[in-house]
Write a protein that holds these residues in place. Sequence first.
Motif, short mmCIF file in Angstrom:
data_model
loop_
_atom_site.label_atom_id
_atom_site.label_comp_id
_atom_site.label_asym_id
_atom_site.label_seq_id
_atom_site.Cartn_x
_atom_site.Cartn_y
_atom_site.Cartn_z
N ASP A 156 -113.17 43.66 85.62
CA ASP A 156 -111.73 43.62 85.35
C ASP A 156 -111.41 44.35 84.05
N PRO A 157 -111.71 45.66 83.98
CA PRO A 157 -111.57 46.41 82.73
C PRO A 157 -110.13 46.50 82.24
N ASP A 158 -109.98 46.62 80.92
CA ASP A 158 -108.65 46.74 80.32
C ASP A 158 -108.07 48.13 80.52
N LEU A 159 -108.94 49.12 80.73
CA LEU A 159 -108.50 50.50 80.97
C LEU A 159 -109.19 51.05 82.20
N LEU A 160 -108.38 51.52 83.15
CA LEU A 160 -108.89 52.19 84.35
C LEU A 160 -108.53 53.67 84.26
N ILE A 161 -109.53 54.53 84.38
CA ILE A 161 -109.31 55.97 84.45
C ILE A 161 -109.72 56.43 85.84
N LEU A 162 -108.77 56.95 86.59
CA LEU A 162 -108.99 57.26 88.00
C LEU A 162 -108.66 58.72 88.26
N ASP A 163 -109.62 59.46 88.80
CA ASP A 163 -109.44 60.88 89.08
C ASP A 163 -109.32 61.09 90.59
N GLU A 164 -108.13 61.40 91.06
CA GLU A 164 -107.83 61.63 92.48
C GLU A 164 -108.35 60.47 93.35
N PRO A 165 -107.93 59.24 93.06
CA PRO A 165 -108.50 58.09 93.77
C PRO A 165 -108.08 57.94 95.22
N THR A 166 -106.95 58.53 95.63
CA THR A 166 -106.47 58.31 97.00
C THR A 166 -106.93 59.38 97.98
N THR A 167 -107.77 60.30 97.52
CA THR A 167 -108.30 61.32 98.43
C THR A 167 -109.08 60.67 99.56
N GLY A 168 -108.74 60.99 100.80
CA GLY A 168 -109.46 60.45 101.94
C GLY A 168 -108.98 59.11 102.44
N LEU A 169 -107.94 58.53 101.80
CA LEU A 169 -107.43 57.23 102.24
C LEU A 169 -106.31 57.42 103.25
N ASP A 170 -106.29 56.55 104.27
CA ASP A 170 -105.20 56.60 105.23
C ASP A 170 -103.98 55.87 104.64
N PRO A 171 -102.81 55.95 105.28
CA PRO A 171 -101.60 55.34 104.71
C PRO A 171 -101.73 53.85 104.41
N GLU A 172 -102.39 53.10 105.30
CA GLU A 172 -102.55 51.66 105.06
C GLU A 172 -103.43 51.41 103.83
N GLN A 173 -104.52 52.15 103.72
CA GLN A 173 -105.41 51.98 102.57
C GLN A 173 -104.71 52.40 101.28
N ARG A 174 -103.89 53.46 101.36
CA ARG A 174 -103.16 53.90 100.17
C ARG A 174 -102.17 52.83 99.72
N ALA A 175 -101.55 52.14 100.67
CA ALA A 175 -100.62 51.07 100.32
C ALA A 175 -101.34 49.94 99.58
N VAL A 176 -102.53 49.58 100.05
CA VAL A 176 -103.32 48.54 99.37
C VAL A 176 -103.70 49.01 97.96
N PHE A 177 -104.10 50.28 97.85
CA PHE A 177 -104.45 50.83 96.56
C PHE A 177 -103.27 50.76 95.60
N ARG A 178 -102.09 51.13 96.07
CA ARG A 178 -100.91 51.09 95.21
C ARG A 178 -100.60 49.68 94.75
N ALA A 179 -100.76 48.71 95.63
CA ALA A 179 -100.52 47.32 95.24
C ALA A 179 -101.49 46.88 94.16
N THR A 180 -102.75 47.30 94.29
CA THR A 180 -103.76 46.96 93.29
C THR A 180 -103.41 47.57 91.94
N LEU A 181 -103.01 48.82 91.93
CA LEU A 181 -102.65 49.49 90.68
C LEU A 181 -101.42 48.85 90.04
N SER A 182 -100.42 48.53 90.84
CA SER A 182 -99.21 47.91 90.31
C SER A 182 -99.53 46.61 89.61
N GLU A 183 -100.40 45.81 90.20
CA GLU A 183 -100.78 44.54 89.60
C GLU A 183 -101.55 44.75 88.31
#
Length: 289
Positions: A156-183
């Motif tokens: 549970d790091p205090d800083l996340l550095i993400l380089d092109e993290p959504t490459t290869g994700l389908d729309p449903e997976q991208r939605a889950v990813f966005r929810a995780t980042l928002s939180e």
Amino acid sequence: MNLTIRLDHVTRRYRDAVALDDISFQIGTGVTALLGPNGAGKTTLLSLLSTAAAPDNGTVEVFGHRADGTLAERTAIRRRLGFLPQEVEFPSGMTAFGFLEYIAVLKEWNDKTARHREVRRVLDAVQLADRPTIKIRKLSGGQRRRLAFAQALIGDPDLLILDEPTTGLDPEQRAVFRATLSERGRHGTVLLATHQTEDVGAVCDQVLVLDRGRVAFAGDVPSFIDSARGRVWVDDAPVPNAVASWRDPNRRVRSVGGEPPPTAEPVDPTVEDAYLLLVGPTPGVEVAA
């Protein structure tokens, strides 16, 4: 703003090429998008922030520690950092669980029970809880990308550095990813390097744009979008001298910038419009339709 990252007059060179040219900025809690064309200096910046490289001039601070400082300072940063590079090489023959446990050991999770619990937590966070014993080579490209994201979440790091993290994700997976980042942006800092401008509008609070090694824009997302207001149009034909034009789903032509004729109608701009007006289209990519 709780300050996480501070750069002060940072320059980084590679032989005769200047990757970062006297840049200064600050980043605090929330999700910040890092945008810029290829060769703008984004990868170099991420390497400095992750303590993998040092600047030639200037100061890079993360959590108040010098990213090019003593071993103790660099270790203090790394213990609070999760990093997802654009390319991840997985050890041959490992399972998803085995790979994440290996990373957890490197991150000093020495208690086996706690380590296994953390591995299961991050597998669940990326929706791979049902794939722990499957060999990584048998996972799909999107599943491997999610596994790479999972290793960045360990601890549970205090800083996340993400380089092109959504490459290869389908729309449903991208939605889950966005929810995780928002939180995560509610209590920590996320720096998201991406070419997916729709992700910026969906989850980011701030935007940092690099162009030719310099800071072209640093500010909040609404201000970035507003910089394009009154400069985006729709018409039956491309606007003369537009930065980019393409036909929308309604079969009208959307133009960014240019000299609109009386028939052109102004429309609300997007993150992509503002980006195109700031740095132009990526060389070699056909935008007009």
